[in-house]
Scaffold this motif. Sequence first.
Motif, PDB file in Angstrom:
ATOM      1  N   ALA A   1     -21.585 103.446  52.783  1.00 47.89           N
ATOM      2  CA  ALA A   1     -21.581 102.791  54.076  1.00 47.89           C
ATOM      3  C   ALA A   1     -23.817 102.620  54.910  1.00 47.89           C
ATOM      4  CB  ALA A   1     -21.632 103.387  55.066  1.00 47.89           C
ATOM      5  N   LEU A   2     -24.443 103.891  54.732  1.00 49.34           N
ATOM      6  CA  LEU A   2     -25.834 104.241  54.920  1.00 49.34           C
ATOM      7  C   LEU A   2     -26.026 102.683  53.724  1.00 49.34           C
ATOM      8  CD1 LEU A   2     -25.705 107.448  55.849  1.00 49.34           C
ATOM      9  CD2 LEU A   2     -26.286 105.346  57.932  1.00 49.34           C
ATOM     10  N   LEU A   3     -25.987 103.517  52.549  1.00 56.04           N
ATOM     11  CA  LEU A   3     -26.786 102.415  51.532  1.00 56.04           C
ATOM     12  C   LEU A   3     -26.832 100.814  51.965  1.00 56.04           C
ATOM     13  CD1 LEU A   3     -26.312 104.039  47.993  1.00 56.04           C
ATOM     14  CD2 LEU A   3     -28.302 104.583  49.558  1.00 56.04           C
ATOM     15  N   CYS A   4     -25.401 100.410  52.503  1.00 59.59           N
ATOM     16  CA  CYS A   4     -24.674  99.160  53.063  1.00 59.59           C
ATOM     17  C   CYS A   4     -26.252  98.423  54.060  1.00 59.59           C
ATOM     18  CB  CYS A   4     -23.459  98.952  53.758  1.00 59.59           C
ATOM     19  SG  CYS A   4     -22.573  98.772  52.035  1.00 59.59           S
ATOM     20  N   MET A   5     -26.265  99.388  54.420  1.00 57.13           N
ATOM     21  CA  MET A   5     -26.959  99.661  56.100  1.00 57.13           C
ATOM     22  C   MET A   5     -28.364  98.890  55.531  1.00 57.13           C
ATOM     23  SD  MET A   5     -25.606  98.881  58.914  1.00 57.13           S
ATOM     24  CE  MET A   5     -26.944  99.606  59.440  1.00 57.13           C
ATOM     25  N   THR A   6     -28.583  99.503  54.418  1.00 55.84           N
ATOM     26  CA  THR A   6     -30.407  98.983  53.338  1.00 55.84           C
ATOM     27  C   THR A   6     -30.404  97.729  53.703  1.00 55.84           C
ATOM     28  OG1 THR A   6     -29.841  99.275  51.136  1.00 55.84           O
ATOM     29  CG2 THR A   6     -30.945 101.235  53.190  1.00 55.84           C
ATOM     30  N   VAL A   7     -29.338  97.051  53.453  1.00 57.27           N
ATOM     31  CA  VAL A   7     -29.118  95.803  52.806  1.00 57.27           C
ATOM     32  C   VAL A   7     -29.015  94.795  53.720  1.00 57.27           C
ATOM     33  CG1 VAL A   7     -27.561  94.284  50.978  1.00 57.27           C
ATOM     34  CG2 VAL A   7     -27.778  96.634  50.571  1.00 57.27           C
ATOM     35  N   LEU A   8     -28.000  95.430  54.706  1.00 58.27           N
ATOM     36  CA  LEU A   8     -27.444  94.116  55.789  1.00 58.27           C
ATOM     37  C   LEU A   8     -28.980  94.157  57.090  1.00 58.27           C
ATOM     38  CD1 LEU A   8     -23.755  95.746  56.168  1.00 58.27           C
ATOM     39  CD2 LEU A   8     -24.647  93.660  55.412  1.00 58.27           C
TER      40      LEU A   8
ATOM     41  N   ALA B   1     -18.882 110.341  59.947  1.00 63.39           N
ATOM     42  CA  ALA B   1     -18.817 111.791  58.652  1.00 63.39           C
ATOM     43  C   ALA B   1     -18.880 112.788  59.053  1.00 63.39           C
ATOM     44  CB  ALA B   1     -20.639 111.682  57.548  1.00 63.39           C
ATOM     45  N   VAL B   2     -19.715 113.524  60.487  1.00 58.77           N
ATOM     46  CA  VAL B   2     -19.696 114.626  60.656  1.00 58.77           C
ATOM     47  C   VAL B   2     -18.288 115.018  61.316  1.00 58.77           C
ATOM     48  CG1 VAL B   2     -20.466 116.472  62.281  1.00 58.77           C
ATOM     49  CG2 VAL B   2     -21.815 115.285  61.133  1.00 58.77           C
ATOM     50  N   PHE B   3     -17.583 114.401  62.128  1.00 62.64           N
ATOM     51  CA  PHE B   3     -16.380 114.544  62.937  1.00 62.64           C
ATOM     52  C   PHE B   3     -14.939 114.651  61.300  1.00 62.64           C
ATOM     53  CE2 PHE B   3     -18.428 113.587  66.936  1.00 62.64           C
ATOM     54  CZ  PHE B   3     -17.252 114.138  67.399  1.00 62.64           C
TER      55      PHE B   3
ATOM     56  N   LEU C   1     -30.342 110.684  57.201  1.00 63.42           N
ATOM     57  CA  LEU C   1     -29.031 110.605  57.800  1.00 63.42           C
ATOM     58  C   LEU C   1     -27.840 111.134  57.211  1.00 63.42           C
ATOM     59  CD1 LEU C   1     -29.422 107.361  59.651  1.00 63.42           C
ATOM     60  CD2 LEU C   1     -29.653 109.468  60.595  1.00 63.42           C
ATOM     61  N   TRP C   2     -27.623 110.932  56.073  1.00 63.57           N
ATOM     62  CA  TRP C   2     -26.981 111.307  55.274  1.00 63.57           C
ATOM     63  C   TRP C   2     -26.740 112.975  55.014  1.00 63.57           C
ATOM     64  CZ3 TRP C   2     -25.718 114.303  50.686  1.00 63.57           C
ATOM     65  CH2 TRP C   2     -24.311 114.057  49.488  1.00 63.57           C
ATOM     66  N   ILE C   3     -27.872 113.167  54.507  1.00 63.98           N
ATOM     67  CA  ILE C   3     -28.171 114.980  54.265  1.00 63.98           C
ATOM     68  C   ILE C   3     -27.747 115.541  55.316  1.00 63.98           C
ATOM     69  CG2 ILE C   3     -29.947 116.601  54.079  1.00 63.98           C
ATOM     70  CD1 ILE C   3     -31.208 114.886  52.455  1.00 63.98           C
ATOM     71  N   GLY C   4     -28.257 115.362  57.225  1.00 63.81           N
ATOM     72  CA  GLY C   4     -28.396 116.223  57.797  1.00 63.81           C
ATOM     73  C   GLY C   4     -26.615 115.962  58.218  1.00 63.81           C
TER      74      GLY C   4
ATOM     75  N   ILE D   1     -24.103 106.594  63.541  1.00 64.80           N
ATOM     76  CA  ILE D   1     -23.250 106.365  64.104  1.00 64.80           C
ATOM     77  C   ILE D   1     -22.210 106.379  63.086  1.00 64.80           C
ATOM     78  CG2 ILE D   1     -21.178 104.659  64.891  1.00 64.80           C
ATOM     79  CD1 ILE D   1     -22.830 103.377  66.837  1.00 64.80           C
ATOM     80  N   ILE D   2     -22.942 106.001  61.414  1.00 69.18           N
ATOM     81  CA  ILE D   2     -22.421 106.293  60.730  1.00 69.18           C
ATOM     82  C   ILE D   2     -22.144 108.465  60.160  1.00 69.18           C
ATOM     83  CG2 ILE D   2     -21.976 106.541  57.917  1.00 69.18           C
ATOM     84  CD1 ILE D   2     -23.027 103.252  58.177  1.00 69.18           C
TER      85      ILE D   2
END
Length: 266
Positions: A89-96, A60-62, A109-112, A55-56
């Motif tokens: 936000a995506l890096l935070c997901m690795t922690v959470l 970003a795409v939108f 996902l970020w590259i995409g 969803i993140i």
Amino acid sequence: MKQRIITGLIAGSLFAALCIIGSVPYQLLLLAMACIGYFEYARMHHDKRFDTSTIIGYIAVFGLVIPWSHWGISWPISVESIMWLAMFALLCMTVLTKNKVPIQTVALLWIGAFYIGIGFKYMMLTRTGMGADGLFWTLMLFSSIWASDIGAYFIGRAIGKHKLWPAISPNKTIEGAVGGVIASVLSAVIFALVRPDVLSMVTAVGIGLAAAGAGQMGDLIQSAFKRVRGVKDSGALFPGHGGILDRVDSWIIVFPLVHILGLLAT
């Protein structure tokens, strides 16, 4: 083959009609295509298509593709800011998630999001952000890309003998690639002859070369993605043609590149 031709004609006609109409209908079409394209990309690279990490990426795409100023919305966040916030936000997901969503996944996902979002952003910009000549530039670029595809296909089938990059795409040939370049340049030159006040012959040749070279590389990039993941098509939205990413793999590379190279008059 019959199904492929019918699907191509219907989808192509609808896309061309909305492109000519422009404004909100075309903008909404590009937004929908970008969203579906990211869905296909996420499905290839991530097991969960609608979890928080994905969803993140959609957000970003939108954020990149929506033509904020044309919709009368003040949007002070730059491209760099959108992508930095998405990265954070995506890096935070690795922690959470305690690495249940690993760094490799969030990186993909970020590259995409960047790959697809920037591609569609520049497609949107070309049609809606270049004034009265936006339609001319858009049709010229699409025509050059499609001419490259058609030229590469038919020349490759007719005289292709030397494989271009068999490890990635075994059917492509060097002869086909050269045929695609020639066809793309000829297409751009025709547009220059029609509107010499907008497009010079030298610039047309440059755009034709860029559209063919970058477009063919965009196709190979998508082929590399699919080969790594062991899939034939990115999706099944268009019977006989695959998914959105199978159709726009050249577009999302060519449109940003010609802007970055300064080949389009503003």
